[in-house]
Scaffold this motif. Structure first.
Motif, PDB file in Angstrom:
ATOM      1  N   SER A  46      28.470 -59.114  17.446  1.00 23.19           N
ATOM      2  CA  SER A  46      27.351 -59.891  18.009  1.00 23.19           C
ATOM      3  C   SER A  46      26.788 -59.213  19.249  1.00 23.19           C
ATOM      4  O   SER A  46      27.485 -58.477  19.955  1.00 23.19           O
ATOM      5  N   GLU A 192      20.826 -52.388  20.797  1.00 24.92           N
ATOM      6  CA  GLU A 192      20.805 -52.972  19.461  1.00 24.92           C
ATOM      7  C   GLU A 192      21.431 -52.027  18.432  1.00 24.92           C
ATOM      8  O   GLU A 192      22.176 -52.467  17.550  1.00 24.92           O
ATOM      9  N   ASP A 229      21.735 -61.966  19.741  1.00 29.60           N
ATOM     10  CA  ASP A 229      22.133 -62.943  18.721  1.00 29.60           C
ATOM     11  C   ASP A 229      22.355 -64.298  19.361  1.00 29.60           C
ATOM     12  O   ASP A 229      22.026 -65.336  18.786  1.00 29.60           O
ATOM     13  N   TYR A 230      22.946 -64.269  20.555  1.00 28.10           N
ATOM     14  CA  TYR A 230      23.276 -65.493  21.280  1.00 28.10           C
ATOM     15  C   TYR A 230      22.903 -65.328  22.739  1.00 28.10           C
ATOM     16  O   TYR A 230      22.954 -64.222  23.290  1.00 28.10           O
ATOM     17  N   GLU A 244      21.751 -69.836  19.954  1.00 32.59           N
ATOM     18  CA  GLU A 244      21.353 -68.650  19.212  1.00 32.59           C
ATOM     19  C   GLU A 244      20.087 -68.045  19.810  1.00 32.59           C
ATOM     20  O   GLU A 244      19.192 -68.755  20.268  1.00 32.59           O
ATOM     21  N   ARG A 247      17.519 -62.264  17.737  1.00 34.02           N
ATOM     22  CA  ARG A 247      17.669 -60.865  17.349  1.00 34.02           C
ATOM     23  C   ARG A 247      17.332 -60.640  15.886  1.00 34.02           C
ATOM     24  O   ARG A 247      16.828 -59.577  15.509  1.00 34.02           O
ATOM     25  N   ASP A 248      17.570 -61.630  15.030  1.00 34.20           N
ATOM     26  CA  ASP A 248      17.282 -61.462  13.607  1.00 34.20           C
ATOM     27  C   ASP A 248      15.796 -61.256  13.338  1.00 34.20           C
ATOM     28  O   ASP A 248      15.419 -60.856  12.245  1.00 34.20           O
TER      29      ASP A 248
END
Length: 274
Positions: A46, A192, A229-230, A244, A247-248
């Motif tokens: 993560s 990333e 992500d978080y 959350e 990032r997705d």
């Protein structure tokens, strides 16, 4: 007590062991409490941004707790013992030795091509130029120290962490030395890549055989925090909340290059004379 979504299924059972804070607290010798009864669980692999409602010191101290630079006065910090944990401080740290050893500390056998590619991705033209001098590869050469700017020192400090690509990397304000979004973007993209590719400038085809990479970092802005992500926030009252991030959505990943146009058909053969 913060819980996050379950990690993706892994073919290696150790990769499913989460990183955890268990009823953790920290009280200074003065009696001041920084954190109280914190419990959270983060899956490996993560990217986690750490924010604070009113204290920069709280963020840096939490990173030090995660990296076991300092230890809680109550509860536990659980990091699976088979994982390498690297804490990258805010202030650049240099050894009184050659440039190559400063970049590759603990990984002096790192392939030169990989190291040079990481430096190029970070825009470290001055460092690359200095490495062309064979003396910079010697452990006792200190001449380079007077030829590097403060920004380049910061990049060398960060590049060392990317070259190491430990299973857990903790970056304390990695963007603070860069004034513009353009200057910060290569560092964000490499953070990333560290998580997404399970290492920086490592072959993509071997990703599934490497252990997940987890990265905690302290951003400079709310927008940068959303790239994780978080997002972990140290609230008033010394508690921690987690939600959350985005990032997705691919906000860090550079767009793919345009497709290569097909080659034109070969010209017809010249007419044959009878």
């Amino acid at each position: 007590r913060a819980q996050v979504r379950q990690p993706l299924t892994s073919c290696v059972i150790e990769d499913a062991i989460p990183l955890q804070l268990l009823n953790m607290g920290l009280t200074f010798s003065s009696g001041v409490k920084l954190l109280t009864n914190v419990s959270l669980s983060v899956p490996q692999g993560s990217l986690i941004a750490i924010m604070a409602a009113n204290s920069v010191k709280a963020r840096s101290t939490l990173l030090k707790l995660l990296g076991q630079v300092v230890f809680p006065t109550e509860g536990h910090v659980f990091m699976p013992t088979h994982l390498r944990v690297l804490h990258v401080s805010y202030q650049p740290q240099m050894l009184m030795t050659g440039m190559w050893l400063n970049l590759t500390l603990g990984m002096q056998d790192a392939p030169h091509e990989r190291v040079h590619a990481i430096l190029a991705d970070l825009g470290m033209r001055k460092t690359l130029k200095l490495l062309e001098n064979k003396e910079s590869m010697e452990d006792d050469d200190l001449s380079w120290l007077g030829n590097v700017s403060a920004t380049e020192f910061a990049l060398i400090h960060l590049a060392r962490g990317f070259i190491k690509s430990a299973e857990v990397t903790l970056f304390s304000r990695p963007l603070a030395h860069f004034n513009t979004p353009e200057a910060r973007r290569p560092v964000l993209a490499m953070i990333e890549e560290l998580v997404a590719n399970r290492g920086v400038r490592l072959p993509a085809e071997g990703r599934h055989r490497r252990r997940p990479r987890t990265c905690f970092f302290t951003p400079e802005t709310e927008a940068e925090a959303e790239l994780g992500d978080y997002v972990l926030t140290i609230e008033h009252g010394n508690h921690i909340s987690m939600r959350e991030g985005r990032r997705d959505h691919g906000l860090l990943t550079a767009p793919p290059p345009p497709p290569v146009p097909p080659l034109p058909p070969p010209p017809p053969p010249p007419p044959q004379t009878p």
